[in-house]
Design an enzyme around this catalytic site. Structure first.
Site, mmCIF file in Angstrom:
data_model
loop_
_atom_site.group_PDB
_atom_site.id
_atom_site.type_symbol
_atom_site.label_atom_id
_atom_site.label_comp_id
_atom_site.label_asym_id
_atom_site.label_seq_id
_atom_site.Cartn_x
_atom_site.Cartn_y
_atom_site.Cartn_z
ATOM 1 N N ASP A 90 -14.808 -9.487 -6.442
ATOM 2 C CA ASP A 90 -15.551 -9.553 -7.512
ATOM 3 C C ASP A 90 -17.254 -9.294 -7.090
ATOM 4 O OD1 ASP A 90 -16.432 -10.433 -10.171
ATOM 5 O OD2 ASP A 90 -15.723 -12.558 -9.888
ATOM 6 N N ALA A 193 -14.918 -13.540 -18.981
ATOM 7 C CA ALA A 193 -15.312 -14.685 -19.459
ATOM 8 C C ALA A 193 -14.538 -15.492 -20.379
ATOM 9 C CB ALA A 193 -16.640 -14.434 -20.218
ATOM 10 N N CYS A 276 12.078 -27.909 -8.387
ATOM 11 C CA CYS A 276 11.831 -26.386 -7.924
ATOM 12 C C CYS A 276 12.566 -26.029 -6.705
ATOM 13 C CB CYS A 276 10.360 -26.411 -7.473
ATOM 14 S SG CYS A 276 9.995 -24.706 -6.737
HETATM 15 ZN ZN LIG Z 1 8.339 -25.584 -5.084
#
Ligand SMILES: [Zn+2]
Length: 490
Positions: A90, A193, A276
């Site tokens: 960037d 933006a 998870c």
């Molecule tokens: Zn995880």
């Protein structure tokens, strides 16, 4: 420029593509983890373990700090970060948007990015925030256009040059900017933006900004949704043709103790369980994670795993022609995302032009599915059916149907179509036995349209008792309506 980006698979507006850079070819859609050159929560060289193929860092930060700058000039950007794959840089536009000014010119920062060997160079554009006065958006766009034209003349080698699309929250400015940039042949098109829109959950407006920009660009160009790093909205953005994302979120959220999931974000202090199965969440309990000395790093790792798992699922859905099903599921994570989904389908006729004509079985996921491109396409093509004589419309086989000249199947959300097409895409759709209001609305409207297009035909409509909709009344004006339970009793 076609050789730089190649599209391999498509679904809705989404695609799996290959983007060639000086440091290797990457598969899109993908996320670029943001590397802060000052503080590295997770070393860049480990990023591949999560699934990252390309990184992004900020050349302005490097340029401004002597110890970073001298290493970057001596060893190159890849030497500085210790990563040999593609790296995008960037330009300082972000700092410009936060602080109002930067101590570098467009030419200086372009030259610096070129010298340190960035794979994707970004000019110093003006990131005009949402909701500004139209005139300001227009004036800043003119400055951005000048700088981008200068950048295009300046960067001509192997390195890729990004042409950011600005225009605030004005779709017409976004589209105009995009079509101007298209003619300058940039290799990558970031949509700039948009972070304030995402931070405020203004997904409906984000959808309009993306759609307008995409309409101005060539569909063959890769698009980067600049600053989008939450996996919750990747599917929606990919379905509109965004190919690249960047995540500072994995690290910023970790710093705040936040745990990313595709259904939203949890504060780790409020988690009793870790929903998870990444290596972090498999190894630690929620209690252990909260108390870990390296909590921030562990959260950063989990956040990256969750981010890339979603990218892989999205790619599989594109392969299977199931991307819109995933979008409809994901957009139920937050009511504002649901607004985004509804907005997406207001662009269905645009989406329909991009969507492959045949794909995997259509699964009805909820009222919004009635506005999918396939349904719209069918509605537009009703004039292809020519009907004469006696026509029976029914949901499934019934006694005595062979006595009619033509047999049509009624299936919501489509409407009525020749029975021979039942097994053909998209009519082989998996739909609920009890259609909802929106689905019936579309199907009955299409059926009425079909009747109007064939005024000579004599229609008999076999209606299910469960169908409750005001358009049933309209059908009775055009057809003999019999409830299935009463059929052949009379
Ligand atoms: Zn995880």
């Amino acid at each position: 420029m076609s050789a730089i980006f190649e599209i391999l698979d498509k679904d809705a507006g989404g695609r799996i593509g290959r983007l060639r850079t000086p440091h290797g070819t990457i598969e899109t859609p993908t996320v670029m983890p943001v590397i802060n050159p000052n503080i590295q929560l997770i070393p860049p060289k480990e990023m591949r373990n999560f699934g990252a193929e390309i990184l992004i860092t900020n050349s302005y930060i490097i340029y401004r700090k002597e110890e970073l700058k001298s290493v970057a000039l001596e060893k190159g950007l890849h030497g500085l970060l210790g990563f040999d794959g593609p790296i995008m840089t960037d330009s300082g536009s972000f700092q410009l948007s936060v602080y109002g000014s930067v101590e570098v010119t467009n030419e200086e920062i372009l030259g610096f990015q070129q010298k340190i060997g960035s794979d994707i160079i970004v000019p110093l554009d003006i990131p005009t925030p949402p909701d500004v006065h139209y005139r300001r958006a227009e004036e800043e766009l003119a400055i951005t256009a000048e700088r981008l034209e200068a950048a295009r003349k300046f960067i001509q080698g192997e390195q890729l040059l990004a042409g950011p699309v600005q225009g605030s929250t004005y779709p017409e400015l976004r589209e105009k900017a995009a079509s101007h940039l298209k003619d300058l042949n940039f290799e990558v098109y970031p949509l700039g933006a948009v972070v304030p829109l995402m931070e405020a959950y203004r997904y409906a407006e984000l959808v309009d900004v993306i759609a307008a920009s995409k309409k101005g660009l060539s569909p063959a160009s890769p698009v980067h949704l600049f600053g989008a790093g939450h996996p919750m909205m990747f599917a929606l953005a990919v379905a509109m043709g965004c190919d690249l994302f960047d995540s500072a979120a994995y690290a910023l959220y970790a710093k705040d103790g936040r745990y990313i999931t595709v259904n939203g974000t949890y504060h780790v202090e409020k988690l009793n369980y870790l929903p998870c199965s990444c290596p972090v969440c498999s190894k630690y309990t929620a209690e252990e994670l909260k108390k870990a000395d390296n909590r921030e790093e562990l959260l950063g790792r989990h956040n990256l795993y969750a981010t890339f798992a979603e990218i892989r699922l999205i790619k599989q859905c594109i392969k299977d022609g199931k991307l819109l099903e995933l979008v409809e599921q994901r957009c139920r994570a937050h009511p504002k995302l649901l607004d985004g989904l509804k907005k997406l389908y207001t662009h269905s006729s645009w989406l329909e032009q991009l969507d492959p004509a045949t794909k995997g079985t259509f699964f009805y996921c909820g009222p919004e599915s009635s506005s999918r491109p396939e349904v719209m396409r069918f509605g537009k093509r009703l004039d292809r059916f020519s009907l004469q004589g006696s026509v029976i419309i029914r949901t499934g086989p019934i006694k005595g149907e062979k006595d009619y000249d033509q047999i049509l199947t009624f299936k919501a959300p489509f409407g009525a179509f020749p029975t021979e097409m039942e097994e053909v895409y998209p009519f082989n759709a998996e739909v609920p036995k009890f259609p909802d209001y929106e689905s019936l609305d579309t199907a009955l409207s299409n059926t009425l349209k079909l009747m109007d297009l064939n005024p000579e035909a004599e229609f008999t409509f076999i209606c299910e008792e469960e169908f409750k909709h005001p358009l049933i009344e309209e059908i009775t004006k055009r057809a003999k309506l019999v409830y299935r339970k009463d059929w052949k009793k009379e």
